[in-house]
Design a protein around this motif. Structure first.
Motif, short mmCIF file in Angstrom:
data_model
loop_
_atom_site.label_atom_id
_atom_site.label_comp_id
_atom_site.label_asym_id
_atom_site.label_seq_id
_atom_site.Cartn_x
_atom_site.Cartn_y
_atom_site.Cartn_z
N GLY A 102 0.83 -1.25 -0.01
CA GLY A 102 0.20 0.04 0.14
C GLY A 102 0.70 1.40 0.18
N ALA A 103 2.00 1.17 0.67
CA ALA A 103 2.92 2.40 0.82
C ALA A 103 3.43 2.67 -0.74
CB ALA A 103 4.17 2.24 1.53
N ILE A 104 3.72 1.80 -1.46
CA ILE A 104 4.01 1.98 -2.90
C ILE A 104 2.58 2.27 -4.05
CG2 ILE A 104 5.33 0.93 -4.77
CD1 ILE A 104 6.90 1.55 -2.39
N ALA A 107 15.02 10.06 -0.12
CA ALA A 107 13.58 10.55 0.03
C ALA A 107 12.49 9.56 -0.28
CB ALA A 107 13.52 11.96 -0.84
N PHE A 108 12.54 8.80 -1.25
CA PHE A 108 11.48 8.10 -1.84
C PHE A 108 11.46 6.83 -0.77
CE2 PHE A 108 11.54 9.95 -6.12
CZ PHE A 108 10.09 10.01 -6.21
N LEU A 109 12.71 6.42 -0.38
CA LEU A 109 12.58 5.48 0.94
C LEU A 109 11.95 5.87 1.96
CD1 LEU A 109 13.45 2.68 2.04
CD2 LEU A 109 15.72 3.58 2.40
N ALA A 140 8.13 5.94 1.70
CA ALA A 140 7.64 4.79 1.43
C ALA A 140 7.58 4.01 3.05
CB ALA A 140 8.27 3.65 0.83
N GLU A 141 8.58 4.18 3.82
CA GLU A 141 8.62 3.72 5.21
C GLU A 141 7.56 4.52 6.13
OE1 GLU A 141 13.07 2.11 5.57
OE2 GLU A 141 12.74 4.14 6.00
N ALA A 142 7.41 5.68 5.75
CA ALA A 142 6.48 6.42 6.71
C ALA A 142 5.11 6.11 6.45
CB ALA A 142 6.58 8.11 6.41
N ALA A 143 4.73 5.94 5.18
CA ALA A 143 3.37 5.43 4.65
C ALA A 143 3.20 4.02 5.28
CB ALA A 143 3.10 5.45 3.08
N ARG A 144 4.17 3.21 5.06
CA ARG A 144 3.86 1.86 5.68
C ARG A 144 3.60 1.79 7.32
NH1 ARG A 144 9.17 -1.14 6.78
NH2 ARG A 144 9.24 0.53 8.24
N ALA A 171 0.06 1.80 11.93
CA ALA A 171 -0.73 2.48 12.99
C ALA A 171 -2.08 2.66 13.02
CB ALA A 171 0.15 4.06 13.28
N ILE A 172 -2.63 3.01 11.98
CA ILE A 172 -4.15 2.81 11.86
C ILE A 172 -4.82 1.50 12.11
CG2 ILE A 172 -5.81 3.34 9.95
CD1 ILE A 172 -4.07 5.20 8.83
N GLY A 173 -3.97 0.50 11.34
CA GLY A 173 -4.63 -0.87 11.82
C GLY A 173 -4.47 -1.31 13.36
#
Length: 265
Positions: free
Chosen positions: A166-168, A248-250, A253-257, A262-264
């Protein structure tokens, strides 16, 4: 045909319905549930499908897509759970919510799946990441794949990789749009009219994506074919590398993951 109920037909739910109908699904096999009557009336007129309340819709579905926000999912599942068909598959489009969380909110033995689509589904070019729950058999998984396949590509992954995927793909369009925005602004700063810069950037990204998809070549190989030694592209790439574009992209992606986890949680 499978009867499909979509509970919460926002932008993504509507995109899925539109894709299904364009790919031969009978409007009689699709039922939607939305809260606002003006929205319901618009959907009826646009697609010729039944639009009703959540309980009525869910009771009709062989597959029930839950298209509400993550914080609304528990309430919806509690409402529709007692009215589901015994063989129904409940598929959540909400970020972060695991299949075990979904199963715990529904009657014992209910089949569930976790689906993460992305916004290009609105133009039939999306990618949906699917993970099946413990009670979801292969036939049911095939049903949800067929539904999501109507709006693009489908990739099945172990649930342990859902947050990463999902992060990607789920968040990825936002990263791409940021790149588009940045390149358009760069063109304007270099003296191009905004409309010209926008056309150049959008077509360049579209063509580059098609080239990668059709050739199957590694992106590094494709990049090298554009990059002459000591040339203009090499100079531009060095500037990007000096500013840490890969890192920056890494980090993004880590932040989104991590946010999905955290939401789950």
């Amino acid at each position: 045909m499978t009867n499909v109920a979509v509970v919460g037909a926002g932008a993504m739910g509507e995109a899925i319905v539109s894709g299904m109908l364009q790919n031969g699904w009978d409007p009689a096999d699709v039922v939607l549930a939305v809260r606002r009557e003006d929205h319901a009336a618009a959907l009826r007129e646009r697609y010729g499908v039944e639009v009703t309340d959540a309980v009525t819709a869910a009771a009709r579905g062989d597959v029930v897509l839950i298209g509400v926000k993550p914080y609304d999912v528990a309430g919806v599942l509690a409402e529709i759970g007692p009215h589901l068909r015994p063989s129904a598959l409940v598929a959540s489009l909400a970020v972060g919510l695991s299949t075990s969380v979904l199963e715990s909110a529904l009657p014992d033995g209910t089949a569930v799946a976790r689906v993460m689509p992305n916004t290009p589904a609105q133009v039939g070019a999306g990618v949906s990441v699917i993970s099946a729950g413990s009670h979801c058999d292969e036939e049911q998984a095939g049903r949800i794949e067929a539904i999501m396949g109507s709006v693009g590509t489908v990739v099945r992954v172990p649930e342990s990789l859902q947050d990463a995927a999902g992060a990607i793909s789920g968040s990825g369009p936002a990263y791409v749009f940021l790149v588009v925005e940045a390149l358009v602004e760069a063109g304007v700063h270099l003296g191009l009219p905004r409309t010209t810069s926008t056309e150049l950037v959008v077509q360049t990204l579209l063509g580059s994506a098609q080239l990668a998809a059709q050739t199957g070549d590694h992106p590094a190989v494709l990049r090298e074919r554009v990059t002459s030694p000591g040339g203009t592209t090499a100079a531009g790439l060095r500037a990007l590398e000096d500013r840490g574009v890969r890192a920056a992209f890494l980090a993004a992606a880590e932040a989104a993951r991590d946010r999905s986890r955290a939401i789950g949680g």
